[in-house]
Design a protein around this motif. Structure first.
Motif: not given
Length: 364
Positions: A71-79, A119-121, A125-133, A166-167
């Motif tokens: 039941n864990t939903v993987d959360l990530c964010s991108i830039i 990345a810090k923001a 916000a709860g993201a566990k991974r941060f994508w450099l795109v 995690k980047p």
């Protein structure tokens, strides 16, 4: 041990009502036990029509998700670290120099300070991974004198040292040595989508091939980096193309599968297409979960635009990951809204297990 399916008689699959529901639940149990859906069965499931029958499909897919992923939903964010004027002609993308979309930003590589701040923001916000795109065909084609790759490696290392996240990277095609350099810098997951089936791919882009994409995925795997590799639903492809894509992802043994729902962008070759029907999207998500029982299935671009108030249904149809915050060239809904949606569904935001990691006894 994964078993090869012997369920190839598609004519025996009921298409509606209680009989369909019972068949789906039985088949889901077999998949949870280690069997795998055949391509013929998957194609048969695409014939399911009507909201009630699609909900039965989604319910069975959700059981597979719970049993194989938890039941864990993987959360990530991108830039978007570098945007616009891309040399490639991907027909869905507003960053292409061949057909720049309206209001698509154009800028060079963002500063290390700005990327780390984002990345810090994202972590807050709860993201566990941060994508450099980054736009472009890929680092593989950069000039040997280019300093961009070294700067990206240094930025990755600074994120690891200073931000609680995690980047990850999505920088286009890579050579094996470049993938190894990213691994050494601390990158554990890399996004490189196949976008569509091999058969449909020439309708999407002509400046590179589907096999070019596959080669980079193989380089990532060889370097020990997890592959975040998926595609886009709603570009005019057939159900056969969608099924072919899912089976290609299974064959490549990718760990994470972004499912993008085309949000047609004005000025692009696909800008005239209608948005996907939400129940067609749910059916595709559920069938992908049947084919990819242990993979991380990620709600990606287009979920707000296509699904609207039905977004939560995707999380009960096989999805166990999502992007939070904004996308590359479009805005997403506030992360707090996503967190509230997870809470309402009794799901937990965090890091989902990759295939083979989940232990049911650890479920909460």
């Amino acid at each position: 041990m994964v078993q090869v399916s012997t369920h190839t008689a598609t004519q025996s699959i009921p298409m509606k009502g209680e009989a369909l529901k019972n068949w789906l639940q039985t088949r889901a149990n077999q998949i949870i036990a280690g069997d795998r859906l055949s391509q013929q069965e998957a194609l048969a499931l695409t014939a399911i029509e009507g909201q009630e029958n699609i909900f039965s499909l989604c319910e069975a897919a959700d059981r597979i998700r719970q049993a194989c992923c938890g039941n864990t939903v993987d959360l990530c964010s991108i830039i978007n670290i570098k945007s616009g004027s891309c040399s490639e002609n991907c027909s869905f993308c507003s960053q292409s120099a061949h057909h720049p979309g309206q209001d698509s930003p154009i800028y060079g590589l963002k500063s290390r300070e700005e990327i780390v701040t984002h990345a810090k923001a994202a972590a807050e916000a709860g993201a566990k991974r941060f994508w450099l795109v980054s736009q472009g065909r890929g680092l593989k084609y950069n000039s040997p004198k280019s300093q961009e790759f070294e700067e990206i490696l240094a930025t990755v290392q600074e994120i690891i040292e200073t931000a609680n996240i995690k980047p990850c990277c999505a920088l286009g095609e890579l050579t094996l040595p470049q993938a190894q350099a990213l691994k050494e810098a601390g990158v554990t997951r890399y996004n490189h989508n196949l976008e569509a089936s091999e058969n449909f791919y020439p309708n999407v882009v002509s400046t590179h091939s589907w096999q070019d994409r596959v080669e980079t995925v193989k380089n990532l795997k060889a370097a020990g980096i997890q592959a975040c590799t998926g595609g886009i639903i709603g570009m005019g492809e057939s159900w056969t193309d969608r099924i072919d894509l899912a089976f290609s992802l299974a064959e490549l043994e990718v760990e994470s599968v972004p499912i993008n729902l085309l949000n047609p962008r004005s000025g692009t070759p696909l800008g005239h297409l209608p948005k996907l029907d939400p129940f067609t999207a749910l059916k595709a998500i559920a069938i992908f979960r049947f084919i990819l029982p242990q993979q991380i299935l990620r709600y990606a671009g287009g979920r707000e635009a296509v699904m609207g108030e039905l977004q939560n249904l995707g999380l009960k149809s096989g999805i166990n990951a999502m992007l939070i915050g904004h996308y590359l060239t479009t805005l997403g809904q506030p992360p707090q809204q996503d967190q509230a949606m997870l809470a309402d569904l009794s799901l937990i935001g965090g890091e989902a297990p990759i295939p083979g990691e989940y232990q049911p006894q650890q479920a909460t």
